[in-house]
Design a protein around this motif. Structure first.
Motif, PDB file in Angstrom:
ATOM      1  N   CYS A 135       0.763  -1.183   0.030  1.00  0.00           N
ATOM      2  CA  CYS A 135       0.068   0.074   0.010  1.00  0.00           C
ATOM      3  C   CYS A 135       0.955   1.299  -0.009  1.00  0.00           C
ATOM      4  O   CYS A 135       0.465   2.223  -0.693  1.00  0.00           O
ATOM      5  CB  CYS A 135      -0.862   0.155   1.243  1.00  0.00           C
ATOM      6  SG  CYS A 135      -2.224  -1.101   1.037  1.00  0.00           S
ATOM      7  N   ARG A 140      -1.033   4.413  -1.440  1.00  0.00           N
ATOM      8  CA  ARG A 140      -2.444   4.161  -0.555  1.00  0.00           C
ATOM      9  C   ARG A 140      -1.788   4.393   0.873  1.00  0.00           C
ATOM     10  O   ARG A 140      -1.566   3.238   1.527  1.00  0.00           O
ATOM     11  CB  ARG A 140      -3.026   2.834  -0.678  1.00  0.00           C
ATOM     12  CG  ARG A 140      -3.597   2.621  -2.223  1.00  0.00           C
ATOM     13  CD  ARG A 140      -3.992   1.168  -2.016  1.00  0.00           C
ATOM     14  NE  ARG A 140      -4.546   0.933  -3.633  1.00  0.00           N
ATOM     15  CZ  ARG A 140      -3.587   0.726  -4.512  1.00  0.00           C
ATOM     16  NH1 ARG A 140      -2.667   0.405  -4.266  1.00  0.00           N
ATOM     17  NH2 ARG A 140      -4.262   0.630  -5.818  1.00  0.00           N
ATOM     18  N   ARG A 141      -1.528   5.600   1.191  1.00  0.00           N
ATOM     19  CA  ARG A 141      -0.917   5.979   2.449  1.00  0.00           C
ATOM     20  C   ARG A 141      -1.577   5.558   3.520  1.00  0.00           C
ATOM     21  O   ARG A 141      -1.208   5.258   4.858  1.00  0.00           O
ATOM     22  CB  ARG A 141      -0.416   7.421   2.518  1.00  0.00           C
ATOM     23  CG  ARG A 141       0.563   7.761   1.456  1.00  0.00           C
ATOM     24  CD  ARG A 141       1.191   8.922   1.329  1.00  0.00           C
ATOM     25  NE  ARG A 141       2.253   9.097   0.371  1.00  0.00           N
ATOM     26  CZ  ARG A 141       2.503  10.125  -0.110  1.00  0.00           C
ATOM     27  NH1 ARG A 141       2.470  11.370   0.701  1.00  0.00           N
ATOM     28  NH2 ARG A 141       3.647  10.372  -1.012  1.00  0.00           N
ATOM     29  N   ALA A 143      -4.112   3.414   3.968  1.00  0.00           N
ATOM     30  CA  ALA A 143      -4.348   2.086   4.090  1.00  0.00           C
ATOM     31  C   ALA A 143      -2.884   1.654   4.964  1.00  0.00           C
ATOM     32  O   ALA A 143      -2.954   0.738   5.760  1.00  0.00           O
ATOM     33  CB  ALA A 143      -4.395   1.388   2.917  1.00  0.00           C
TER      34      ALA A 143
END
Lengths: 331, 115
Positions: A135, A140-141, A143
């Motif tokens: 992630c 997708r920081r 997450a």
């Protein structure tokens, strides 16, 4: 200056001096205006006895972290610190992800044979680290942050269970190991909105290369010298090789990238060194001395010396590079 | 701010500066009013946002005044700020339109709708 103002200015000292120079008076004026009750008596009390609320303090702390761990548009010095902490987070999660995948691979390959890593729920839950890493490198920081916190929480639970099972035999190294596992999770704060995107490809290649290298290294060492290899030893070897390569190859490329790699490697060497020394201390404390344990102690001592030896030039290079950065000018 | 979505705080700070220049506390109050009290800007947050908006050229200092012995700095929206806010409004309106069209078209399954 009243007490409330004095206390707020004390909190503002967390901010970089250059930032304070530009914004402090504004911030103080806005804060005092926001915090002052309308009732004259209450206002008088607030002036003498009031304190900045926790949410106000938290907002200043968050601003201080974002400014010091700079991203796009930040002064070079803060950009270097930001890059260093972001790389520490990436490398830390990479190590966990590689270990988890190799562990699962070993379990799938021969679940019935004695494995270096127990084939249990803990092994499978290692996938949470892999998910957090993937992630992070794919942007997708949020997450990544949640997954990393979850992975750390489950690691803490298993550490507690292990500690009870072995009656505290490896209490020191286990506790320090857990704290070091927490470091990259905390370091994820450097991935704020101004942090530039991670270049996914090199980090995905690093994951594959790490899994490949560790699988080969573990296969060879566990066949030839079973039980003489431990995780701190693997980390020491990895840091040592990376540092030797970095110091041997002339520095190329963008200046701040080179500086932040020096600081990153110096920090990683320190982490590996701490990990190695505390495990060595635990080995020395064990009462039942065997020939095998003596060999492990000798290997660990050798690794300590090697990492210490490589840490000195790395640290000198990092300090020199950071000192050479231009000072942060007021905005 | 190019290539990055605008935060809700930045959106409200820009909106608060559309009609007139305001100082820090004025912005806090205006943002609270605009959002029906939902967004209460902490000072650290406000100046974090304001600092970025100034650096991006969307907001600029307007004037300074002394009130109750304190210097009060006013900020105003720049033309780039107005353009960025208009673009964000358009983006949000388009999102809202898409959502409301979906909601209008939706009927529970047993009444023969799309669900």
């Amino acid at each position: 200056m009243n007490r409330l103002e004095e206390r707020y200015r004390r909190v503002l000292r967390l901010l970089p001096a250059s930032y304070r120079q530009a914004w402090e008076e504004d911030m103080v004026a806005t804060f005092l205006h926001s915090e002052m009750p309308e009732d004259a008596e209450d206002a008088e009390f607030a002036v003498d006895h009031g304190r900045p609320s926790w949410p106000e303090v938290a907002s200043v702390v968050a601003l201080a972290v974002r400014l010091r761990l700079g991203g796009d548009g930040a002064p070079l010095r803060y950009l270097v610190w930001g890059e260093t902490v972001r790389r520490l987070a990436l490398v830390g999660l990479l190590v966990q992800a590689v270990a988890a995948l190799v562990g699962i691979g070993a379990w799938l390959w021969s679940p019935s044979v004695t494995n270096p890593i127990p084939a249990d729920v803990q092994t499978l839950l290692g996938l949470v680290w892999v998910a957090a890493y993937l992630c992070l490198v794919t942007g997708r920081r949020r997450a990544a942050r949640w997954l990393a916190v979850t992975a750390l929480a489950q690691a803490s639970v298993f550490f507690g269970v292990d500690l009870v099972a072995v009656e505290g035999a490896y209490g020191l190294s286990g506790t320090v190991g857990l704290l070091l596992e927490a470091l990259p999770v905390v370091a994820l704060v450097a991935f704020h909105r101004q942090a530039p995107p991670v270049k996914a490809r090199p980090w995905l290649v690093a994951l594959l290369a790490g899994v490949g290298l560790l699988t080969v290294a573990m296969s060879v060492t566990y066949v030839s010298v079973p039980a003489l290899v431990d995780w701190p030893g693997v980390d020491c070897a990895a840091v040592f090789v990376a540092a030797v390569v970095y110091l041997s190859v002339p520095r190329l490329g963008w200046r701040s990238a080179a500086v932040s790699w020096s600081t990153t490697l110096a920090s990683l060497a320190l982490v590996a060194l701490v990990q190695r020394v505390v495990t060595l201390l635990d080995y020395l404390r064990l009462a039942a001395r065997t020939a095998e344990l003596d060999i492990m102690i000798a290997i660990a001592a050798g690794q300590t010396v090697a990492v210490l030896a490589i840490s000195v030039p790395l640290a000198m290079l990092a300090v020199k590079a950071v000192r050479a950065l231009p000072p942060v000018a007021a905005r | 701010m190019a290539g990055r979505t605008m935060t809700e705080q930045a959106f409200f700070v820009l909106t608060a500066l559309v009609d007139t220049p305001r100082h820090g506390y004025g912005i806090v109050g205006e943002v609270s009013g605009l959002s029906d009290g939902r967004v209460k800007l902490k000072v650290g947050t406000l100046y974090g946002v304001l600092d970025r908006l100034v650096a991006d050229g969307l907001v600029e200092p307007d004037r300074e005044e002394v009130a109750n012995g304190r210097l009060r700095r006013y900020y105003r929206l720049t033309e780039d700020g107005r353009t960025a806010l208009a673009a964000e409004v358009q983006r949000q309106a388009s999102n809202a339109r898409a959502a409301s069209e979906r909601l209008r078209a939706w009927r529970p399954a047993d009444t023969g709708g799309l669900a």
